[in-house]
Scaffold this motif. Structure first.
Motif, PDB file in Angstrom:
ATOM      1  N   ARG A   1       0.826  -1.207   0.000  1.00  8.65           N
ATOM      2  CA  ARG A   1       0.000   0.000   0.000  1.00  8.65           C
ATOM      3  C   ARG A   1       0.858   1.254   0.000  1.00  8.65           C
ATOM      4  O   ARG A   1       0.545   2.231  -0.687  1.00  8.65           O
ATOM      5  N   ARG A   2       1.944   1.221   0.760  1.00  5.68           N
ATOM      6  CA  ARG A   2       2.838   2.372   0.790  1.00  5.68           C
ATOM      7  C   ARG A   2       3.487   2.578  -0.581  1.00  5.68           C
ATOM      8  O   ARG A   2       3.602   3.705  -1.066  1.00  5.68           O
ATOM      9  N   ARG A   3       3.906   1.476  -1.202  1.00  2.65           N
ATOM     10  CA  ARG A   3       4.527   1.594  -2.514  1.00  2.65           C
ATOM     11  C   ARG A   3       3.522   2.093  -3.547  1.00  2.65           C
ATOM     12  O   ARG A   3       3.859   2.919  -4.402  1.00  2.65           O
ATOM     13  N   LEU A   4       2.286   1.597  -3.493  1.00  6.18           N
ATOM     14  CA  LEU A   4       1.257   2.060  -4.416  1.00  6.18           C
ATOM     15  C   LEU A   4       1.019   3.551  -4.265  1.00  6.18           C
ATOM     16  O   LEU A   4       0.876   4.279  -5.257  1.00  6.18           O
ATOM     17  N   ALA A   5       0.982   4.026  -3.018  1.00  9.11           N
ATOM     18  CA  ALA A   5       0.778   5.459  -2.785  1.00  9.11           C
ATOM     19  C   ALA A   5       1.939   6.278  -3.348  1.00  9.11           C
ATOM     20  O   ALA A   5       1.731   7.332  -3.966  1.00  9.11           O
ATOM     21  N   LEU A   6       3.173   5.783  -3.159  1.00 15.42           N
ATOM     22  CA  LEU A   6       4.338   6.485  -3.687  1.00 15.42           C
ATOM     23  C   LEU A   6       4.334   6.505  -5.212  1.00 15.42           C
ATOM     24  O   LEU A   6       4.638   7.527  -5.836  1.00 15.42           O
ATOM     25  N   VAL A   7       3.994   5.362  -5.814  1.00 19.47           N
ATOM     26  CA  VAL A   7       3.960   5.282  -7.279  1.00 19.47           C
ATOM     27  C   VAL A   7       2.890   6.213  -7.838  1.00 19.47           C
ATOM     28  O   VAL A   7       3.140   6.962  -8.791  1.00 19.47           O
ATOM     29  N   THR A   8       1.703   6.181  -7.236  1.00 16.86           N
ATOM     30  CA  THR A   8       0.619   7.033  -7.712  1.00 16.86           C
ATOM     31  C   THR A   8       0.970   8.511  -7.564  1.00 16.86           C
ATOM     32  O   THR A   8       0.772   9.311  -8.491  1.00 16.86           O
ATOM     33  N   GLY A   9       1.500   8.880  -6.407  1.00 11.21           N
ATOM     34  CA  GLY A   9       1.895  10.266  -6.197  1.00 11.21           C
ATOM     35  C   GLY A   9       3.018  10.697  -7.128  1.00 11.21           C
ATOM     36  O   GLY A   9       2.986  11.807  -7.679  1.00 11.21           O
ATOM     37  N   GLY A  10       4.014   9.825  -7.309  1.00 13.16           N
ATOM     38  CA  GLY A  10       5.121  10.153  -8.205  1.00 13.16           C
ATOM     39  C   GLY A  10       4.666  10.327  -9.640  1.00 13.16           C
ATOM     40  O   GLY A  10       5.093  11.268 -10.341  1.00 13.16           O
ATOM     41  N   LEU A  11       3.789   9.435 -10.126  1.00 16.72           N
ATOM     42  CA  LEU A  11       3.280   9.556 -11.490  1.00 16.72           C
ATOM     43  C   LEU A  11       2.432  10.815 -11.658  1.00 16.72           C
ATOM     44  O   LEU A  11       2.471  11.460 -12.720  1.00 16.72           O
ATOM     45  N   ALA A  12       1.681  11.177 -10.627  1.00 22.40           N
ATOM     46  CA  ALA A  12       0.892  12.408 -10.697  1.00 22.40           C
ATOM     47  C   ALA A  12       1.795  13.628 -10.826  1.00 22.40           C
ATOM     48  O   ALA A  12       1.518  14.552 -11.608  1.00 22.40           O
ATOM     49  N   VAL A  13       2.907  13.634 -10.082  1.00 18.66           N
ATOM     50  CA  VAL A  13       3.857  14.744 -10.173  1.00 18.66           C
ATOM     51  C   VAL A  13       4.492  14.796 -11.567  1.00 18.66           C
ATOM     52  O   VAL A  13       4.636  15.868 -12.171  1.00 18.66           O
ATOM     53  N   VAL A  14       4.864  13.632 -12.098  1.00 21.94           N
ATOM     54  CA  VAL A  14       5.457  13.576 -13.443  1.00 21.94           C
ATOM     55  C   VAL A  14       4.452  14.080 -14.480  1.00 21.94           C
ATOM     56  O   VAL A  14       4.814  14.819 -15.407  1.00 21.94           O
ATOM     57  N   LEU A  15       3.195  13.672 -14.346  1.00 23.48           N
ATOM     58  CA  LEU A  15       2.168  14.121 -15.290  1.00 23.48           C
ATOM     59  C   LEU A  15       2.005  15.633 -15.246  1.00 23.48           C
ATOM     60  O   LEU A  15       1.891  16.286 -16.295  1.00 23.48           O
ATOM     61  N   ILE A  16       1.988  16.199 -14.060  1.00 19.88           N
ATOM     62  CA  ILE A  16       1.871  17.664 -13.949  1.00 19.88           C
ATOM     63  C   ILE A  16       3.054  18.348 -14.619  1.00 19.88           C
ATOM     64  O   ILE A  16       2.899  19.345 -15.335  1.00 19.88           O
ATOM     65  N   ALA A  17       4.264  17.798 -14.401  1.00 20.38           N
ATOM     66  CA  ALA A  17       5.462  18.391 -15.000  1.00 20.38           C
ATOM     67  C   ALA A  17       5.421  18.313 -16.519  1.00 20.38           C
ATOM     68  O   ALA A  17       5.729  19.292 -17.224  1.00 20.38           O
ATOM     69  N   VAL A  18       5.032  17.160 -17.055  1.00 19.73           N
ATOM     70  CA  VAL A  18       4.954  16.997 -18.510  1.00 19.73           C
ATOM     71  C   VAL A  18       3.860  17.887 -19.087  1.00 19.73           C
ATOM     72  O   VAL A  18       4.029  18.499 -20.149  1.00 19.73           O
ATOM     73  N   PHE A  19       2.738  17.975 -18.389  1.00 17.05           N
ATOM     74  CA  PHE A  19       1.633  18.830 -18.840  1.00 17.05           C
ATOM     75  C   PHE A  19       2.072  20.290 -18.917  1.00 17.05           C
ATOM     76  O   PHE A  19       1.817  20.980 -19.916  1.00 17.05           O
ATOM     77  N   LEU A  20       2.742  20.773 -17.875  1.00 12.84           N
ATOM     78  CA  LEU A  20       3.199  22.163 -17.883  1.00 12.84           C
ATOM     79  C   LEU A  20       4.260  22.400 -18.946  1.00 12.84           C
ATOM     80  O   LEU A  20       4.284  23.467 -19.578  1.00 12.84           O
ATOM     81  N   ALA A  21       5.138  21.412 -19.165  1.00 12.99           N
ATOM     82  CA  ALA A  21       6.142  21.556 -20.225  1.00 12.99           C
ATOM     83  C   ALA A  21       5.470  21.667 -21.592  1.00 12.99           C
ATOM     84  O   ALA A  21       5.884  22.470 -22.436  1.00 12.99           O
TER      85      ALA A  21
END
Length: 345
Positions: free
Chosen positions: A21-41
Protein backbone atom coordinates in the motif's frame (compact mmCIF):
# COMPACT_ATOMS: atom_id res chain seq x y z
CA UNK A 1 -1.78 -21.46 20.28
CA UNK A 2 -1.38 -18.62 22.73
CA UNK A 3 -3.00 -15.23 22.39
CA UNK A 4 0.45 -13.63 22.11
CA UNK A 5 1.40 -15.76 19.11
CA UNK A 6 -1.91 -14.92 17.39
CA UNK A 7 -1.29 -11.21 17.96
CA UNK A 8 2.24 -11.56 16.56
CA UNK A 9 0.95 -13.20 13.41
CA UNK A 10 -1.68 -10.51 12.96
CA UNK A 11 1.02 -7.87 13.34
CA UNK A 12 3.14 -9.57 10.67
CA UNK A 13 0.14 -9.66 8.29
CA UNK A 14 -0.60 -5.98 8.88
CA UNK A 15 3.02 -5.02 8.20
CA UNK A 16 3.07 -7.15 5.05
CA UNK A 17 -0.03 -5.36 3.79
CA UNK A 18 1.38 -1.90 4.55
CA UNK A 19 4.39 -2.36 2.24
CA UNK A 20 2.42 -2.73 -1.03
CA UNK A 21 0.00 0.00 0.00
CA UNK A 22 2.84 2.37 0.79
CA UNK A 23 4.53 1.59 -2.51
CA UNK A 24 1.26 2.06 -4.42
CA UNK A 25 0.78 5.46 -2.79
CA UNK A 26 4.34 6.49 -3.69
CA UNK A 27 3.96 5.28 -7.28
CA UNK A 28 0.62 7.03 -7.71
CA UNK A 29 1.89 10.27 -6.20
CA UNK A 30 5.12 10.15 -8.20
CA UNK A 31 3.28 9.56 -11.49
CA UNK A 32 0.89 12.41 -10.70
CA UNK A 33 3.86 14.74 -10.17
CA UNK A 34 5.46 13.58 -13.44
CA UNK A 35 2.17 14.12 -15.29
CA UNK A 36 1.87 17.66 -13.95
CA UNK A 37 5.46 18.39 -15.00
CA UNK A 38 4.95 17.00 -18.51
CA UNK A 39 1.63 18.83 -18.84
CA UNK A 40 3.20 22.16 -17.88
CA UNK A 41 6.14 21.56 -20.23
CA UNK A 42 3.70 20.91 -23.09
CA UNK A 43 1.61 23.98 -22.28
CA UNK A 44 4.32 26.49 -21.35
CA UNK A 45 7.29 25.38 -23.48
CA UNK A 46 7.95 25.00 -27.17
CA UNK A 47 8.49 27.56 -29.91
CA UNK A 48 6.28 30.12 -28.15
CA UNK A 49 6.98 30.06 -24.42
CA UNK A 50 4.43 31.23 -21.88
CA UNK A 51 5.35 32.06 -18.30
CA UNK A 52 3.47 30.36 -15.49
CA UNK A 53 2.03 33.66 -14.14
CA UNK A 54 0.74 34.48 -17.64
CA UNK A 55 -0.71 30.97 -17.86
CA UNK A 56 -2.67 31.53 -14.65
CA UNK A 57 -3.84 34.95 -15.79
CA UNK A 58 -5.02 33.63 -19.18
CA UNK A 59 -6.84 30.67 -17.64
CA UNK A 60 -8.42 33.13 -15.22
CA UNK A 61 -9.89 35.06 -18.16
CA UNK A 62 -7.36 37.80 -18.89
CA UNK A 63 -6.63 38.56 -22.55
CA UNK A 64 -2.94 38.73 -23.48
CA UNK A 65 -2.46 39.46 -27.22
CA UNK A 66 -1.02 36.44 -29.01
CA UNK A 67 -0.47 34.33 -25.91
CA UNK A 68 -4.19 33.87 -25.17
CA UNK A 69 -4.98 32.49 -28.61
CA UNK A 70 -1.95 30.17 -28.70
CA UNK A 71 -2.63 28.81 -25.24
CA UNK A 72 -6.41 28.43 -25.36
CA UNK A 73 -6.77 27.31 -28.98
CA UNK A 74 -3.65 25.21 -29.49
CA UNK A 75 -1.46 24.26 -26.55
CA UNK A 76 -3.99 23.73 -23.76
CA UNK A 77 -6.56 21.74 -25.78
CA UNK A 78 -3.85 19.38 -27.06
CA UNK A 79 -2.48 18.84 -23.56
CA UNK A 80 -5.90 18.26 -22.01
CA UNK A 81 -6.92 15.93 -24.84
CA UNK A 82 -3.63 14.06 -24.44
CA UNK A 83 -4.30 13.52 -20.72
CA UNK A 84 -7.85 12.30 -21.27
CA UNK A 85 -7.01 9.99 -24.18
CA UNK A 86 -3.96 8.67 -22.32
CA UNK A 87 -6.10 7.85 -19.29
CA UNK A 88 -8.61 6.01 -21.50
CA UNK A 89 -5.92 4.01 -23.33
CA UNK A 90 -3.86 3.24 -20.23
CA UNK A 91 -6.85 2.09 -18.23
CA UNK A 92 -8.23 0.01 -21.10
CA UNK A 93 -4.90 -1.75 -21.63
CA UNK A 94 -4.44 -2.54 -17.93
CA UNK A 95 -7.97 -3.95 -17.66
CA UNK A 96 -7.44 -6.24 -20.65
CA UNK A 97 -4.08 -7.45 -19.35
CA UNK A 98 -5.25 -8.11 -15.80
CA UNK A 99 -8.64 -9.59 -16.67
CA UNK A 100 -7.27 -11.90 -19.38
CA UNK A 101 -4.16 -12.61 -17.27
CA UNK A 102 -2.00 -11.92 -20.31
CA UNK A 103 0.51 -9.02 -20.16
CA UNK A 104 0.63 -8.92 -23.97
CA UNK A 105 -3.11 -8.33 -24.31
CA UNK A 106 -4.37 -4.83 -25.03
CA UNK A 107 -7.10 -3.26 -27.19
CA UNK A 108 -4.69 -2.58 -30.04
CA UNK A 109 -3.36 -6.15 -29.91
CA UNK A 110 -6.70 -7.99 -29.81
CA UNK A 111 -8.49 -6.08 -32.54
CA UNK A 112 -10.58 -3.48 -30.68
CA UNK A 113 -8.62 -0.50 -32.00
CA UNK A 114 -8.49 -2.11 -35.43
CA UNK A 115 -12.28 -2.44 -35.39
CA UNK A 116 -12.59 1.29 -34.73
CA UNK A 117 -10.03 1.99 -37.45
CA UNK A 118 -11.79 -0.14 -40.07
CA UNK A 119 -15.08 1.48 -39.21
CA UNK A 120 -13.59 4.97 -39.46
CA UNK A 121 -11.88 4.27 -42.80
CA UNK A 122 -15.18 2.89 -44.12
CA UNK A 123 -16.91 6.05 -42.90
CA UNK A 124 -14.35 8.28 -44.61
CA UNK A 125 -14.06 6.42 -47.92
CA UNK A 126 -17.59 5.14 -48.46
CA UNK A 127 -19.88 7.39 -46.40
CA UNK A 128 -17.80 10.62 -46.52
CA UNK A 129 -18.19 11.12 -42.77
CA UNK A 130 -16.18 13.60 -40.71
CA UNK A 131 -16.17 15.24 -37.29
CA UNK A 132 -18.47 13.89 -34.55
CA UNK A 133 -20.26 11.54 -36.96
CA UNK A 134 -16.97 9.85 -37.83
CA UNK A 135 -16.01 9.55 -34.16
CA UNK A 136 -19.37 7.98 -33.29
CA UNK A 137 -19.02 5.56 -36.20
CA UNK A 138 -15.58 4.52 -34.92
CA UNK A 139 -16.96 3.89 -31.42
CA UNK A 140 -19.75 1.72 -32.83
CA UNK A 141 -17.22 -0.25 -34.89
CA UNK A 142 -15.01 -0.87 -31.85
CA UNK A 143 -17.91 -2.03 -29.67
CA UNK A 144 -19.32 -4.35 -32.35
CA UNK A 145 -15.85 -5.80 -32.90
CA UNK A 146 -15.41 -6.41 -29.16
CA UNK A 147 -18.80 -8.16 -28.91
CA UNK A 148 -18.08 -10.31 -31.97
CA UNK A 149 -14.66 -11.34 -30.64
CA UNK A 150 -16.13 -12.24 -27.25
CA UNK A 151 -18.90 -14.33 -28.77
CA UNK A 152 -16.54 -16.23 -31.06
CA UNK A 153 -13.99 -16.78 -28.28
CA UNK A 154 -16.49 -18.63 -26.12
CA UNK A 155 -16.15 -19.25 -22.39
CA UNK A 156 -12.31 -19.42 -22.16
CA UNK A 157 -11.76 -15.66 -22.30
CA UNK A 158 -8.23 -15.81 -20.92
CA UNK A 159 -6.84 -17.77 -23.87
CA UNK A 160 -9.10 -17.97 -26.91
CA UNK A 161 -10.11 -14.31 -26.82
CA UNK A 162 -6.54 -13.17 -27.47
CA UNK A 163 -6.15 -15.58 -30.39
CA UNK A 164 -9.50 -14.62 -31.87
CA UNK A 165 -8.65 -10.95 -31.40
CA UNK A 166 -5.33 -11.23 -33.20
CA UNK A 167 -7.06 -13.06 -36.07
CA UNK A 168 -9.80 -10.44 -36.22
CA UNK A 169 -7.21 -7.66 -36.27
CA UNK A 170 -5.52 -9.26 -39.30
CA UNK A 171 -8.86 -9.59 -41.09
CA UNK A 172 -9.80 -5.98 -40.33
CA UNK A 173 -6.42 -4.80 -41.58
CA UNK A 174 -7.19 -6.53 -44.87
CA UNK A 175 -10.51 -4.64 -44.99
CA UNK A 176 -8.68 -1.35 -44.45
CA UNK A 177 -6.20 -2.13 -47.23
CA UNK A 178 -9.06 -2.99 -49.59
CA UNK A 179 -10.82 0.29 -48.78
CA UNK A 180 -7.61 2.17 -49.59
CA UNK A 181 -7.62 0.64 -53.06
CA UNK A 182 -11.13 2.05 -53.61
CA UNK A 183 -10.44 5.52 -52.19
CA UNK A 184 -9.51 8.62 -54.14
CA UNK A 185 -6.37 10.52 -53.24
CA UNK A 186 -8.06 13.02 -50.92
CA UNK A 187 -9.98 10.40 -48.91
CA UNK A 188 -6.90 8.19 -48.74
CA UNK A 189 -4.89 11.03 -47.22
CA UNK A 190 -7.63 11.72 -44.67
CA UNK A 191 -7.86 8.06 -43.72
CA UNK A 192 -4.09 7.68 -43.47
CA UNK A 193 -3.82 10.79 -41.29
CA UNK A 194 -6.54 9.41 -39.00
CA UNK A 195 -4.92 5.96 -38.81
CA UNK A 196 -1.61 7.47 -37.71
CA UNK A 197 -3.06 8.87 -34.49
CA UNK A 198 -2.81 12.55 -33.74
CA UNK A 199 -3.94 15.30 -31.37
CA UNK A 200 -4.11 17.90 -34.15
CA UNK A 201 -7.91 17.91 -34.10
CA UNK A 202 -8.12 18.64 -30.36
CA UNK A 203 -10.69 21.31 -29.53
CA UNK A 204 -12.90 22.17 -26.59
CA UNK A 205 -16.15 20.64 -27.95
CA UNK A 206 -14.41 17.28 -28.43
CA UNK A 207 -12.85 17.58 -24.97
CA UNK A 208 -16.28 18.17 -23.40
CA UNK A 209 -17.67 15.05 -25.07
CA UNK A 210 -14.67 13.02 -23.92
CA UNK A 211 -15.07 14.33 -20.36
CA UNK A 212 -18.72 13.29 -20.31
CA UNK A 213 -17.83 9.79 -21.54
CA UNK A 214 -15.10 9.38 -18.93
CA UNK A 215 -17.39 10.73 -16.20
CA UNK A 216 -19.75 7.84 -16.99
CA UNK A 217 -17.18 5.09 -17.59
CA UNK A 218 -14.68 5.70 -14.78
CA UNK A 219 -17.17 5.17 -11.90
CA UNK A 220 -18.41 2.03 -13.67
CA UNK A 221 -14.82 0.76 -13.92
CA UNK A 222 -14.25 1.53 -10.24
CA UNK A 223 -17.34 -0.52 -9.36
CA UNK A 224 -16.50 -3.50 -11.60
CA UNK A 225 -12.80 -3.48 -10.65
CA UNK A 226 -13.69 -4.65 -7.13
CA UNK A 227 -13.58 -8.18 -8.57
CA UNK A 228 -10.22 -7.63 -10.30
CA UNK A 229 -8.04 -9.43 -7.78
CA UNK A 230 -10.26 -12.51 -7.83
CA UNK A 231 -10.28 -12.56 -11.64
CA UNK A 232 -6.47 -12.47 -11.69
CA UNK A 233 -6.45 -15.83 -9.90
CA UNK A 234 -8.21 -17.54 -12.81
CA UNK A 235 -11.85 -18.32 -13.66
CA UNK A 236 -12.10 -21.40 -11.43
CA UNK A 237 -10.72 -19.68 -8.33
CA UNK A 238 -12.76 -16.54 -9.04
CA UNK A 239 -15.92 -18.63 -9.36
CA UNK A 240 -15.14 -20.29 -6.04
CA UNK A 241 -14.89 -16.83 -4.48
CA UNK A 242 -18.29 -15.88 -5.86
CA UNK A 243 -17.02 -13.80 -8.80
CA UNK A 244 -18.76 -14.97 -11.96
CA UNK A 245 -17.69 -14.53 -15.58
CA UNK A 246 -20.16 -11.66 -15.80
CA UNK A 247 -17.70 -9.42 -13.95
CA UNK A 248 -14.97 -10.23 -16.46
CA UNK A 249 -17.28 -9.54 -19.39
CA UNK A 250 -18.36 -6.26 -17.79
CA UNK A 251 -14.75 -5.16 -17.29
CA UNK A 252 -13.81 -6.12 -20.86
CA UNK A 253 -16.79 -4.21 -22.26
CA UNK A 254 -15.88 -1.12 -20.24
CA UNK A 255 -12.28 -1.41 -21.43
CA UNK A 256 -13.48 -1.72 -25.02
CA UNK A 257 -15.56 1.45 -24.58
CA UNK A 258 -12.57 3.30 -23.10
CA UNK A 259 -10.40 2.24 -26.02
CA UNK A 260 -13.15 3.18 -28.46
CA UNK A 261 -13.57 6.73 -27.20
CA UNK A 262 -9.79 7.14 -27.15
CA UNK A 263 -9.52 6.02 -30.77
CA UNK A 264 -12.50 8.16 -31.74
CA UNK A 265 -10.83 11.24 -30.22
CA UNK A 266 -7.22 10.81 -31.38
CA UNK A 267 -7.10 7.83 -33.72
CA UNK A 268 -5.49 4.45 -32.96
CA UNK A 269 -2.37 5.77 -31.22
CA UNK A 270 0.02 2.82 -31.17
CA UNK A 271 1.34 1.06 -28.05
CA UNK A 272 -0.03 3.43 -25.39
CA UNK A 273 -2.61 0.93 -24.15
CA UNK A 274 -0.11 -1.88 -24.41
CA UNK A 275 2.82 -0.21 -22.62
CA UNK A 276 1.00 1.60 -19.80
CA UNK A 277 0.14 -1.55 -17.87
CA UNK A 278 3.62 -3.16 -17.83
CA UNK A 279 5.29 0.14 -16.92
CA UNK A 280 2.86 0.73 -14.05
CA UNK A 281 3.29 -2.86 -12.85
CA UNK A 282 7.08 -2.57 -12.90
CA UNK A 283 6.92 0.62 -10.83
CA UNK A 284 4.51 -1.06 -8.40
CA UNK A 285 6.69 -4.10 -7.80
CA UNK A 286 4.88 -6.38 -10.26
CA UNK A 287 1.40 -5.69 -8.90
CA UNK A 288 -1.44 -4.45 -11.06
CA UNK A 289 -2.51 -0.85 -10.55
CA UNK A 290 -5.25 0.57 -12.74
CA UNK A 291 -4.71 4.10 -11.45
CA UNK A 292 -0.99 3.86 -12.18
CA UNK A 293 -1.66 2.58 -15.70
CA UNK A 294 -4.05 5.47 -16.36
CA UNK A 295 -1.42 7.98 -15.19
CA UNK A 296 1.31 6.29 -17.25
CA UNK A 297 -0.92 6.45 -20.32
CA UNK A 298 -1.49 10.17 -19.80
CA UNK A 299 2.25 10.83 -19.31
CA UNK A 300 3.12 8.87 -22.46
CA UNK A 301 0.51 10.67 -24.58
CA UNK A 302 1.41 14.19 -23.49
CA UNK A 303 5.16 13.50 -23.55
CA UNK A 304 4.99 11.89 -27.01
CA UNK A 305 2.99 14.85 -28.33
CA UNK A 306 5.65 17.24 -26.99
CA UNK A 307 8.46 15.21 -28.59
CA UNK A 308 6.58 14.97 -31.89
CA UNK A 309 5.92 18.71 -31.98
CA UNK A 310 9.26 20.07 -30.78
CA UNK A 311 11.71 17.16 -30.80
CA UNK A 312 12.88 17.66 -34.39
CA UNK A 313 13.30 21.25 -35.63
CA UNK A 314 10.90 22.27 -38.41
CA UNK A 315 9.15 18.88 -38.22
CA UNK A 316 5.76 18.14 -36.67
CA UNK A 317 5.26 14.42 -36.13
CA UNK A 318 1.86 12.97 -35.13
CA UNK A 319 1.82 11.48 -31.66
CA UNK A 320 1.19 8.01 -33.13
CA UNK A 321 4.52 8.09 -34.97
CA UNK A 322 6.41 8.83 -31.75
CA UNK A 323 4.62 6.18 -29.67
CA UNK A 324 5.13 3.64 -32.43
CA UNK A 325 8.84 4.43 -32.68
CA UNK A 326 9.34 3.90 -28.95
CA UNK A 327 6.67 1.24 -28.46
CA UNK A 328 8.02 -1.37 -30.86
CA UNK A 329 11.47 -1.55 -29.18
CA UNK A 330 9.73 -1.63 -25.81
CA UNK A 331 7.72 -4.68 -26.91
CA UNK A 332 10.86 -6.43 -28.14
CA UNK A 333 12.67 -5.64 -24.88
CA UNK A 334 9.69 -6.89 -22.87
CA UNK A 335 9.73 -10.20 -24.73
CA UNK A 336 13.52 -10.61 -24.75
CA UNK A 337 13.93 -9.85 -21.06
CA UNK A 338 11.18 -12.23 -19.99
CA UNK A 339 9.27 -9.49 -18.15
CA UNK A 340 5.87 -10.55 -19.43
CA UNK A 341 5.09 -12.27 -16.17
CA UNK A 342 3.81 -10.65 -13.01
CA UNK A 343 2.77 -11.68 -9.58
CA UNK A 344 -0.65 -11.18 -8.27
CA UNK A 345 -1.37 -8.48 -5.78
Amino acid sequence: MTAASVDDRRLVVRRARRVPRRRLALVTGGLAVVLIAVFLARVLGGDYTITFPDFLRIVGGKQIPGATFILMESKLPRAVMGVLVGIAFGLAGAIFQSTLRNPLASPDMVGISMGASASAVFGIVVLSLSGPALSAFAVVGAVLTAIAIRLVAGPDASYRLVLVGVTAAAALMAVIEYLFTRADQYDAQLALRWLTGSLNAADWPAIRVLLVCLAVLLPAVAWAARAQRALELGPDTASGLGVTALYADCLLLLAALLAAIGVAAAGPVAFVAFAAGPIARALNGGRVTLTGAALVGAVVMVGADYVGTYGIPDTNLPVGVVTGAFGAPFLLWLLASGRTGRRSS
